[in-house]
Design an enzyme around this catalytic site. Structure first.
Site, short mmCIF file in Angstrom:
data_model
loop_
_atom_site.label_atom_id
_atom_site.label_comp_id
_atom_site.label_asym_id
_atom_site.label_seq_id
_atom_site.Cartn_x
_atom_site.Cartn_y
_atom_site.Cartn_z
N HIS A 25 -13.73 8.22 0.49
CA HIS A 25 -12.87 7.03 0.58
C HIS A 25 -13.28 6.12 1.75
CE1 HIS A 25 -10.00 9.55 -1.86
NE2 HIS A 25 -9.96 8.41 -2.50
N ARG B 215 -1.32 9.34 -10.34
CA ARG B 215 -1.09 8.06 -9.69
C ARG B 215 -1.83 7.00 -10.48
NH1 ARG B 215 -5.46 6.15 -6.11
NH2 ARG B 215 -3.97 4.78 -5.12
N ASN C 78 -4.11 3.41 -10.13
CA ASN C 78 -4.91 2.59 -9.23
C ASN C 78 -5.34 1.37 -10.06
OD1 ASN C 78 -6.21 1.97 -6.85
ND2 ASN C 78 -8.09 3.05 -7.42
N TYR D 45 0.86 -1.18 0.00
CA TYR D 45 0.00 0.00 0.00
C TYR D 45 0.88 1.22 0.00
CZ TYR D 45 -4.97 0.91 0.31
OH TYR D 45 -6.27 1.18 0.00
N GLU E 183 -6.46 2.50 -13.59
CA GLU E 183 -6.87 3.91 -13.69
C GLU E 183 -5.64 4.79 -13.62
OE1 GLU E 183 -11.12 3.47 -11.28
OE2 GLU E 183 -9.45 4.52 -10.34
N TYR F 123 -12.54 -6.25 -0.84
CA TYR F 123 -12.94 -4.91 -1.29
C TYR F 123 -12.94 -4.80 -2.81
CZ TYR F 123 -12.52 0.09 -2.22
OH TYR F 123 -12.69 1.34 -2.72
N LYS F 124 -11.95 -5.40 -3.45
CA LYS F 124 -11.87 -5.33 -4.90
C LYS F 124 -12.79 -6.35 -5.58
CE LYS F 124 -7.06 -3.58 -4.98
NZ LYS F 124 -7.10 -2.34 -5.78
#
Lengths: 184, 337
Positions: free
Chosen positions: B193, B223, B225, B37, B265, B316-317
């Site tokens: 978030h 960034r 993702n 992370y 992304e 979560y994903k």
């Protein structure tokens, strides 16, 4: 689900803010008792707005219908002195949209104090058909609009005053958890 | 010169495909063999010619397909584009920034002619020629933010900055990885978030917020993702989860290479000069596993990342039902040779 969701509000008891030039106290029916206590503890001038039928504990309160709230807040904020402290008491579905309205009218977040009152219930917004369910008490709720079984997710929108509901068994129809009573 | 593909689909028959050059320029997001992370924000100063980082806003062969997909989603659900009233100036900032950069970076496709506030915008791929007055909402057929972002690939959000925080106060979100603009509109940075696990506790959002609030005009940041999609499903929205959720239970060893897509992304962060809001483009790239393993080292790297992904993130994903099938299928690329 034990983890913390940072959109989900947490609360501590609200007390009168010293040095405020005015106190604006707003409550729904479930927040009337707390509003009366706060008013009694306020030293300075105050205004009480009750979005509920008359309540003997708040004899001087101005009574309004829910649909009148937004306009009434914009008139009040225009009249009241800068540095007015705002207190909101009631259900989450009531206090948060009102708090957002106050912010949109220019009230600083630090001048707005909210306290959740009443039973442990939530408004849940179905993310699929946008139907709103009131006073939901469990982790699962059947949508009144599209009939899907929704998970009462710990993601809260202050603007909507509601938690997100999404289909709990969308991936596999027979994979459905048991409903539990909400604990927070 | 950038060649645009004929229209392909991100729904129903899923005809979306990457050409060999799109595969080569795919923004593969894993810098090491292990999941970690991190805030991973860096300056967006451009990059090698032809790469997705070359220009502020990348346009690629899928332009026409994504424009059509956006129109389909908006027709079904107009709430996918919303702008709060105080973001009007930011909307015009956005229109200017996109028109300037599109016309500078892709002059064969876009032209902007300005005489004072009288502007003319030419978008050749969409056969648009529009005269309007800059700052005058009534001179365009749609509100300025929707007008220009309907001509742009990727999702776009506008973040208002006040009290040292950022607020999701506008956007056009037709290709989200599982978040809803209509639900999150008006939320602060940490609120929107809210559902992300682990990162709050690690202080990731405190550091990121501080960085983002300090972004200056003409000094954008970026960034990457990532998540996984079943099928090249651009509209992986909570709104339509009841329709696409079941696809997560369809992955088998026979179809995993075709159906499972790495979804990356490229997120940009640009200070808007007049409004001081941040423009937040979320440009999504999709690649099937079978195309991904054609690049040296990518299959092995993805497998190792998935094997070290914390269980909270697997959940979560939305990978729980099929992550094992992916890891098994990638095994031949993860042998020492």
């Amino acid at each position: 689900m034990s983890r913390i969701f940072y959109s989900k509000p947490s609360y501590s008891p609200v007390s009168p803010q010293p040095h405020s030039r005015h106190h604006l106290i707003i409550a729904d029916a479930s927040g009337a008792a707390r509003a009366a206590k706060l008013q009694a503890a306020c030293a300075g001038p105050n205004t009480v707005l009750l979005i509920a039928p008359a309540d003997a504990r708040l004899p001087e309160a101005e009574l309004r219908e829910p649909r009148e709230l937004a306009d009434r807040l914009s008139a009040l904020i225009a009249q009241l002195p800068a540095g007015t402290s705002c207190y909101l008491f009631g259900r989450e579905s009531f206090i948060w949209p009102a708090a957002i309205r106050l912010q949109d009218l220019g009230t600083a977040r630090s001048q707005i104090h909210v306290e959740r009152c009443g039973p442990m219930v939530r408004d849940v917004l179905c993310i699929h058909c946008k139907t709103r369910m009131h006073d939901v008490t469990d982790t699962l709720v059947c949508c009144d609009g599209c009939d899907l079984l929704l998970w009462n997710y710990d993601h809260f929108s202050r603007r909507h005053g509601a938690y997100m509901g999404f289909q709990v068994n969308a991936e596999q129809a027979d994979d459905t958890p048991v409903a539990e009573a909400l604990s927070s | 010169m950038l060649q645009l593909n004929p229209v392909q689909t991100f729904r129903d028959d899923f005809t979306y495909r990457n050409s060999p050059s799109a595969i080569q320029r795919f923004p593969f997001p894993f810098p090491q063999d292990e999941y970690r992370y991190s805030v991973n924000i860096e300056p967006h100063n451009g990059g090698p010619a032809g790469s997705v980082y070359e220009h502020w806003f990348d346009i690629d062969e899928h332009y026409l397909s994504e424009i059509r997909e956006r129109a389909i989603v908006l027709k079904q659900d107009p709430a996918r584009c919303q702008v709060r009233p105080h973001m009007r100036l930011a909307a015009w900032d956005t229109l200017e920034m996109l028109m300037e950069h599109f016309s500078q970076d892709y002059p064969e496709h876009f032209t902007l002619i300005r005489q004072g506030n009288d502007w003319m915008w030419i978008n050749r791929p969409l056969e648009i020629e529009q005269r309007f007055r800059f700052g005058d909402d009534d001179s365009l057929p749609l509100a300025p933010f929707e007008y220009i972002t309907r001509q742009a690939q990727g999702d776009w959000a506008m973040l208002d900055q006040r009290d040292g925080d950022l607020f999701m106060d506008g956007g056009i979100i037709t290709g989200p990885a599982d978040w809803s603009l209509d639900f999150d509109l008006g939320m602060s940075f940490k609120e929107w978030h809210g559902p992300v696990p682990l990162a709050h506790e690690l202080g990731v959002f405190d550091r990121a917020l501080k960085y983002l609030c300090n972004i200056q005009v003409d000094r954008p940041a970026r960034r990457l993702n990532w998540t996984i999609s079943i099928n090249p499903l651009m509209d992986q929205s909570p709104e339509n989860y009841h329709a696409w959720g079941a696809s997560r239970a369809t992955i088998t060893p026979d179809n995993v290479a075709r159906k499972v897509h790495l979804r990356v992304e490229l997120q940009g962060l640009h200070r808007l000069p007049r409004s001081h809001a941040l423009l937040f483009p979320i440009r999504t790239y999709l690649i099937s596993l079978q195309d991904l393993v054609s690049q040296p080292g990518w299959g092995k790297r993805l497998r190792r990342v998935l094997m070290t992904l914390p269980p909270e993130l697997v959940d979560y994903k939305g990978l729980t039902r099929y992550i094992g099938t992916i890891i098994d299928w990638l095994e031949p690329w993860d042998r020492d040779d």
